[in-house]
Design an enzyme around this catalytic site. Sequence first.
Site, PDB file in Angstrom:
ATOM      1  N   GLY A   1      -1.743  -5.539  -2.589  1.00  0.00           N
ATOM      2  CA  GLY A   1      -1.192  -6.826  -1.328  1.00  0.00           C
ATOM      3  C   GLY A   1      -0.088  -7.945  -2.144  1.00  0.00           C
ATOM      4  O   GLY A   1      -0.247  -8.404  -1.384  1.00  0.00           O
TER       5      GLY A   1
ATOM      6  N   TRP B   1       3.152  -6.919  -3.226  1.00  0.00           N
ATOM      7  CA  TRP B   1       4.667  -7.287  -2.196  1.00  0.00           C
ATOM      8  C   TRP B   1       4.155  -7.586  -0.168  1.00  0.00           C
ATOM      9  O   TRP B   1       5.240  -8.284  -0.187  1.00  0.00           O
ATOM     10  CB  TRP B   1       4.609  -5.312  -2.256  1.00  0.00           C
ATOM     11  CG  TRP B   1       5.307  -5.329  -3.369  1.00  0.00           C
ATOM     12  CD1 TRP B   1       5.163  -5.701  -4.727  1.00  0.00           C
ATOM     13  CD2 TRP B   1       6.502  -3.718  -3.112  1.00  0.00           C
ATOM     14  NE1 TRP B   1       6.185  -5.192  -5.447  1.00  0.00           N
ATOM     15  CE2 TRP B   1       6.454  -4.155  -4.357  1.00  0.00           C
ATOM     16  CE3 TRP B   1       6.784  -3.269  -2.326  1.00  0.00           C
ATOM     17  CZ2 TRP B   1       8.207  -3.060  -5.091  1.00  0.00           C
ATOM     18  CZ3 TRP B   1       7.771  -2.055  -2.791  1.00  0.00           C
ATOM     19  CH2 TRP B   1       8.511  -2.412  -4.523  1.00  0.00           C
TER      20      TRP B   1
ATOM     21  N   ASP C   1      -2.088   1.047   3.655  1.00  0.00           N
ATOM     22  CA  ASP C   1      -2.960   1.984   3.035  1.00  0.00           C
ATOM     23  C   ASP C   1      -4.266   2.410   3.144  1.00  0.00           C
ATOM     24  O   ASP C   1      -4.598   2.100   4.382  1.00  0.00           O
ATOM     25  CB  ASP C   1      -3.290   0.672   1.726  1.00  0.00           C
ATOM     26  CG  ASP C   1      -3.111   1.529  -0.089  1.00  0.00           C
ATOM     27  OD1 ASP C   1      -1.960   1.161  -0.115  1.00  0.00           O
ATOM     28  OD2 ASP C   1      -3.991   2.329   0.118  1.00  0.00           O
TER      29      ASP C   1
ATOM     30  N   ASP D   1      -3.627   6.190   6.929  1.00  0.00           N
ATOM     31  CA  ASP D   1      -2.834   6.889   7.326  1.00  0.00           C
ATOM     32  C   ASP D   1      -1.136   6.986   7.585  1.00  0.00           C
ATOM     33  O   ASP D   1      -1.455   6.946   8.666  1.00  0.00           O
ATOM     34  CB  ASP D   1      -2.898   8.359   7.206  1.00  0.00           C
ATOM     35  CG  ASP D   1      -2.089   9.528   6.531  1.00  0.00           C
ATOM     36  OD1 ASP D   1      -0.379   8.515   6.068  1.00  0.00           O
ATOM     37  OD2 ASP D   1      -2.344  10.316   5.727  1.00  0.00           O
TER      38      ASP D   1
ATOM     39  N   ASP E   1       5.631   0.894  -2.939  1.00  0.00           N
ATOM     40  CA  ASP E   1       5.494   0.798  -4.056  1.00  0.00           C
ATOM     41  C   ASP E   1       4.471   1.841  -4.429  1.00  0.00           C
ATOM     42  O   ASP E   1       3.999   1.723  -5.618  1.00  0.00           O
ATOM     43  CB  ASP E   1       5.424  -0.710  -4.337  1.00  0.00           C
ATOM     44  CG  ASP E   1       5.497  -0.636  -6.684  1.00  0.00           C
ATOM     45  OD1 ASP E   1       6.136  -0.475  -6.839  1.00  0.00           O
ATOM     46  OD2 ASP E   1       4.233  -1.344  -6.428  1.00  0.00           O
TER      47      ASP E   1
ATOM     48  N   LYS F   1      10.084   3.077  -4.864  1.00  0.00           N
ATOM     49  CA  LYS F   1       9.808   3.574  -6.528  1.00  0.00           C
ATOM     50  C   LYS F   1       9.685   5.041  -6.959  1.00  0.00           C
ATOM     51  O   LYS F   1       9.554   5.979  -5.913  1.00  0.00           O
ATOM     52  CB  LYS F   1       7.911   2.917  -7.282  1.00  0.00           C
ATOM     53  CG  LYS F   1       8.301   3.358  -8.666  1.00  0.00           C
ATOM     54  CD  LYS F   1       6.894   2.652  -8.693  1.00  0.00           C
ATOM     55  CE  LYS F   1       5.581   2.167  -8.317  1.00  0.00           C
ATOM     56  NZ  LYS F   1       5.016   1.340  -9.379  1.00  0.00           N
TER      57      LYS F   1
END
Length: 225
Positions: A79, A81, A97, A113, A137, A177
């Site tokens: 959590g 971000w 998530d 999902d 990320d 990322k």
Amino acid sequence: MTEETIGSRRRAAVRLKAARKHKPSSQKWLLRQLNDPYVAAAKERGFRSRAAFKLIELDEKFGLIGKGARVVDLGAAPGGWTQVALERGASRVVGIDLLDIDPIAGATLIKGDFQDESMETALAEILGGPADVVMSDMAPNTTGHTATDHLRIMGLAELALDFAFKHLAPGGAFVTKLFQGGAQGDMLNLLKRRFAQVRHAKPEASRKDSRELYLVATGYRPDAS
């Protein structure tokens, strides 16, 4: 020497002693955590992970999160971000998530999902419109094999980008990322067609020995081909 300083040194000594009891790989990780200024700073500021400082740097450099922004954080656990997005003025933040995330005041957290079809309806209701920022990320479990890890994270980045194409507002931003490697050419070409600017960045908060970097695309153009 103050009592506070003595106490701090004693606590550090206890943690160091505890770290030495673990196997070498765990010991290395624990020692690195003890010596990492971003870990200490995250605790001091109440962030759930040191990764929070990566997003802070990216936002300061590229101006991603405007006041009142609607933000979607993919692979949001634990959590950090999501916390930063709220701190920097976002009005609505959704963290998604597969893992559980402890509640964060002001954010909507979804366990599931992000590729599920049901997510589209849920997001529309929560955000009240398209997202201004989609950020990821996410990283795969690494194997230690550079090429394999690069391909795995590219797969996650492509899924995140596909999500962004469906949910971003015109002019919106996408952040993901990557690991350094040679497989991102097609993705970069696509981004350059669909966004006004596409840039790479490695924040200071990224560890020096890490191959990670962040791809930042701004000025989404949904009608571009």
